[in-house]
Design an enzyme around this catalytic site. Structure first.
Site, PDB file in Angstrom:
ATOM      1  N   TRP A 286       0.939  -1.228   0.088  1.00  0.00           N
ATOM      2  CA  TRP A 286      -0.078  -0.186  -0.068  1.00  0.00           C
ATOM      3  C   TRP A 286       0.829   1.341  -0.055  1.00  0.00           C
ATOM      4  CZ3 TRP A 286      -0.995   3.237   4.494  1.00  0.00           C
ATOM      5  CH2 TRP A 286      -0.379   3.092   5.676  1.00  0.00           C
ATOM      6  N   ASP A 287       2.317   1.057   0.316  1.00  0.00           N
ATOM      7  CA  ASP A 287       3.163   2.247   0.351  1.00  0.00           C
ATOM      8  C   ASP A 287       3.043   3.050  -0.878  1.00  0.00           C
ATOM      9  OD1 ASP A 287       3.475   0.435   2.456  1.00  0.00           O
ATOM     10  OD2 ASP A 287       5.625   0.418   2.104  1.00  0.00           O
TER      11      ASP A 287
ATOM     12  N   GLU B 270      -0.002  -2.163  12.706  1.00  0.00           N
ATOM     13  CA  GLU B 270       0.586  -3.361  12.635  1.00  0.00           C
ATOM     14  C   GLU B 270       0.970  -3.851  14.107  1.00  0.00           C
ATOM     15  OE1 GLU B 270       3.613  -3.469   9.401  1.00  0.00           O
ATOM     16  OE2 GLU B 270       1.905  -3.812   8.066  1.00  0.00           O
TER      17      GLU B 270
ATOM     18  N   LYS C 238       3.668   0.731  16.279  1.00  0.00           N
ATOM     19  CA  LYS C 238       4.828   0.603  15.338  1.00  0.00           C
ATOM     20  C   LYS C 238       5.322   1.844  14.428  1.00  0.00           C
ATOM     21  CE  LYS C 238       6.348  -2.339  11.374  1.00  0.00           C
ATOM     22  NZ  LYS C 238       6.159  -3.365  10.581  1.00  0.00           N
ATOM     23  N   GLN C 239       4.108   2.427  13.673  1.00  0.00           N
ATOM     24  CA  GLN C 239       4.126   3.632  12.888  1.00  0.00           C
ATOM     25  C   GLN C 239       2.703   4.339  13.178  1.00  0.00           C
ATOM     26  OE1 GLN C 239       4.465   2.228   8.937  1.00  0.00           O
ATOM     27  NE2 GLN C 239       3.172   0.263   9.433  1.00  0.00           N
TER      28      GLN C 239
END
Length: 781
Positions: free
Chosen positions: A372-373, A500, A612-613
């Site tokens: 998806w990046d 995630e 995580k992000q």
């Protein structure tokens, strides 16, 4: 802010070069990744073409060329992915062996000095030089130059310059094409290992079977096929030297090459060149691949190294003229920013709409897939470089729409479920908790379609391919979501958000919010088409067999979508129950436990409120006008304190929001980290390959962060700022037919159209017409 990781300085700082002076065998894999070259079609790591018996990874890859591998589980349930695709190591077209006085060059055992390896970002060339001293004390200076052609992407070019310093005599060279290459990661990706490859299980992991090899005049060619995926790779080469040569043919299993002798003179440079042409197809007709490859090689037969390099440089000059970001007063960050731009452009430059951005460049980890990046991080940069490139990335998804429909059926869904991790258009990873729970890939593609249509105003794409994808993705999301019997609202259950670190959650805010946006936007496009393009409307709804009740259902789902928010604090809850998770002070986690994936039991990660992000924090960036500045501040401060930045995607998003909030020092630190993530090996995994999506985030940190660019209003919005470390910075973006240049100092910002016609933008909340004469505004800090 808190960033656990420390830099590992190894390469010299230069505004346009990445330089390694002196050779450290322990850094070889790191350097091989950093010195990777690519041109969208093919990629080679910076390995030593003359052979190296020390630890290294010989990586030669071709975009979308893959082998299928079996996924083994102790127990299989319905819907599990049992076969995946991986971009395997292919032909070593740089293969060279150099022998002097019976000694074959190998830097793992040879005596050498004055070693220097240089990547020139201006023209994507890699140069390596050193002096080899043989056992008989002969000194031979060697210079290797290579590039993969940006214009003729099938062409790989190699030049070797040999200069004897204290002797005259014969040097023997063996040059060829070698399919005896190893795909290391076939032995398994062990997340507890430093490199990722499970070396204890390393077996013979060569996946090539030679089909044909032949010498046609001065052209040497070989073709091999993968074992199961049906990919056939043709490779050929010609050689030239600045003296007469008499090559002798060498044929072995999976190898074709030549041996020749060069007569070298003391203090005189002798040049040897090799031009390789590669071509591959996935087909049952191996003979046709050979014929097509041979024709291509013959078409390029007259192209010399110098001619190819000149054309290659012209392409790179054009890119840098349009996309360079200049920073005055910060050489380390300047190098990191340019390296990031370089990484994105070598990865993908829009040659084909059948390719995508590789998540990781120049390595085997992540197996050459796209995530998806692409749509969330990379697509926007290409959109402002050249809308035609951005359109091709969307067309890539459209070509795989039938596979996305098939992928949805695998997990009992209607419509199209675009895969989370893919080469083939299906799911190409066996990590089910990611590929089956992270349903936001559909939403990322929706966002890219909306973003592209909104900014570039391409109605033709939107009314043909775009609407078809939107309808099938909405159908899928509707079939995934469900209604709460308790509250009567709608949402997505049993998902994993972009963060995630939290698995099988309900009502992930990011997922629900974008789902609502996608439903609403698709309905708006349908209404617009029904009004303005009724024939295309009818064509679209007929093609997807849209049921009359579906739009009404989507409207109700959007209206009733559960968006979790604490009204007292203004904090959006990442997912249902997130506020009730046990707290952990991320800043207190010792460095010895970083990276967390390698030091914590996997299941332990999911039990805390650590991230995580960024998850929710993406939304105030994507849809800036939807949130007040106070909401942005409250949510940024709340979630940043809980983010481990375990993902390479994290720092750039934080830099963008920190700059908007006036936290310029914090924004600068996040940007500096992201820009030098791989150059300084912050994650201690650069040897696995280069983080391409993170590189796209660096562009966004500059343009959307300090440049203050926002794209969700009627016109572009700029709110430029500048950190104290810089004297000035400059960037350009292409917008609606105009190449717009922005120059920011500590006092003012200058906006100017350098190509095309005038455009209207908003600067600090005021509408301005930007012309070729330019506009100067006072900087607001």
């Amino acid at each position: 802010m808190h960033l656990f990781k420390t830099s590992e300085k190894y390469f010299q700082v230069h505004p346009w070069l990445v330089v390694e002076e002196g050779f450290d065998p322990q850094k070889q894999r790191l350097a091989e990744s950093i010195f990777s070259l690519a041109n969208e079609f093919m990629c080679v790591r910076g390995y030593f073409e003359e052979g190296y018996s020390g630890d290294h990874l010989l990586g030669s890859y071709f975009s979308q060329l893959y082998e299928t591998l079996e996924v083994k589980y102790p127990q299989i349930f319905k819907g599990f992915v049992t076969e995946v695709a991986a971009m395997i190591t292919a032909v070593d077209w740089l293969y060279t062996r150099i022998t002097l006085d019976g000694e074959t060059l190998d830097l793992a055992t040879a005596q050498f000095s004055d070693f220097k390896r240089t990547l020139d970002l201006r023209d994507a060339t890699l140069t390596r030089e050193f002096i080899w001293t043989t056992g008989s004390q002969k000194q031979l200076k060697l210079t290797f130059i290579r590039f993969v052609d940006l214009q003729m992407t099938a062409l790989g070019c190699q030049r070797i310059v040999l200069e004897p310093l204290n002797f005259s005599g014969e040097v023997h060279i063996c040059s060829g094409l070698d399919f005896n290459t190893i795909y290391e990661l076939a032995a398994g990706w062990d997340q507890t290992q430093g490199t990722g490859a499970s070396k204890q299980q390393m077996a013979q992991t060569n996946f090539w079977t030679c089909e044909r090899q032949q010498c046609v005049d001065d052209l040497h060619a070989i073709q091999a096929r993968t074992q199961t995926s049906g990919c056939h790779l043709f490779s050929s080469f010609r050689v030239a030297a600045d003296q007469p040569i008499t090559p002798r043919l060498i044929e072995r299993e999976k190898f074709i090459g030549i041996e020749l002798t060069l007569n070298v003179q003391a203090q005189h440079a002798t040049v040897f060149e090799k031009m390789a042409v590669n071509h591959w197809e996935q087909t049952a007709d191996a003979d046709q691949v050979w014929t097509n490859g041979l024709q291509l090689a013959q078409q390029l037969a007259e192209v010399t190294f110098d001619q190819a390099l000149a054309e290659h440089r012209r392409g790179w000059t054009d890119f840098w003229n349009r996309m360079d970001i200049e920073i005055e007063g910060d050489p380390e960050l300047q190098q990191g920013v340019r390296y990031s731009l370089f990484v994105l452009y070598v990865n993908y430059h829009g040659e084909s709409e059948r390719r995508n951005v590789l998540c990781k460049l120049g390595g085997e980890v992540y197996s050459g897939v796209n995530f998806w990046d692409t749509e969330i991080y990379c697509h926007r940069m290409y959109m402002f470089l050249d809308p035609k490139i951005a359109r091709k990335l969307l067309m890539y998804r459209y070509h795989y729409l039938p596979k996305a429909i098939q992928n949805a059926q695998r997990v009992d869904l209607e419509g199209a479920r675009y895969p989370f991790s893919t080469i083939t258009g299906l799911e190409d990873s066996g990590t089910w908790q990611h590929v089956d729970l992270e349903i936001h890939q559909n939403e990322a593609i929706y966002y890219a379609i909306w973003h592209y249509a909104h900014v570039c105003q391409d109605k033709e794409f939107l009314y043909h391919e775009g609407i078809e994808m939107l309808l099938q993705m909405c159908r899928c999301m509707a079939s995934w979501g469900g209604w709460s019997p308790k509250n009567g609202d709608f949402g997505f259950y049993g998902v994993m958000g972009p963060d995630e670190f939290h698995m099988m959650v309900n009502h992930n805010c990011y997922t629900n919010y974008l789902g609502k946006k996608m439903f609403n936007y698709t309905l708006e496009v349908l209404a617009e088409m029904q009004r303005d393009a009724p024939e295309l409307y009818q064509q679209a709804v007929t093609k997807v067999q849209l049921r009359p009740e579906e739009p009404r259902e989507w409207q109700r789902m959007a209206e009733k979508m559960r968006i979790l928010k604490d009204e007292e604090t203004g904090i959006y809850e990442q997912h249902d129950g997130y506020f009730d998770l046990p707290h952990i002070e991320v800043k207190d986690i010792p460095m010895s436990q970083i990276p967390i994936y390698k030091h914590w039991a996997y299941i332990r990660i999911f039990r805390y409120n650590m991230l995580k992000q960024p998850d929710f924090l993406n939304l105030p960036y994507f849809f800036s006008q939807d949130f007040t500045m106070e909401e942005k501040r409250q949510n940024y401060e709340f979630y940043e304190a809980r983010t481990s930045h375990e993902s390479s995607l994290s720092p750039s998003l934080h830099a963008i929001l920190a700059a908007e909030l006036g936290k310029l020092a914090e924004a600068y630190n996040f940007l500096a980290y992201a820009a030098r993530l791989d150059l300084d090996n912050y994650n201690r995994n650069t040897e696995q390959g280069i983080h391409s999506s993170s590189a796209a985030g660096v562009w966004a940190s500059m343009v959307s962060g300090f440049g203050g660019l926002r794209t969700d209003a009627e016109t572009l919005i700029f709110n430029p700022t500048i950190p104290e470390q810089w004297n000035a910075y400059r960037f350009k973006i292409f917008y609606r037919g105009a190449l717009l240049a922005v120059h920011v100092t500590h006092d003012k910002a200058l906006f100017k159209v350098v190509e095309g016609h005038s455009v209207t933008v908003s600067i600090y909340g005021q509408s301005h017409r930007i012309t070729p004469e330019g506009l100067e505004v006072q900087l607001l800090q």
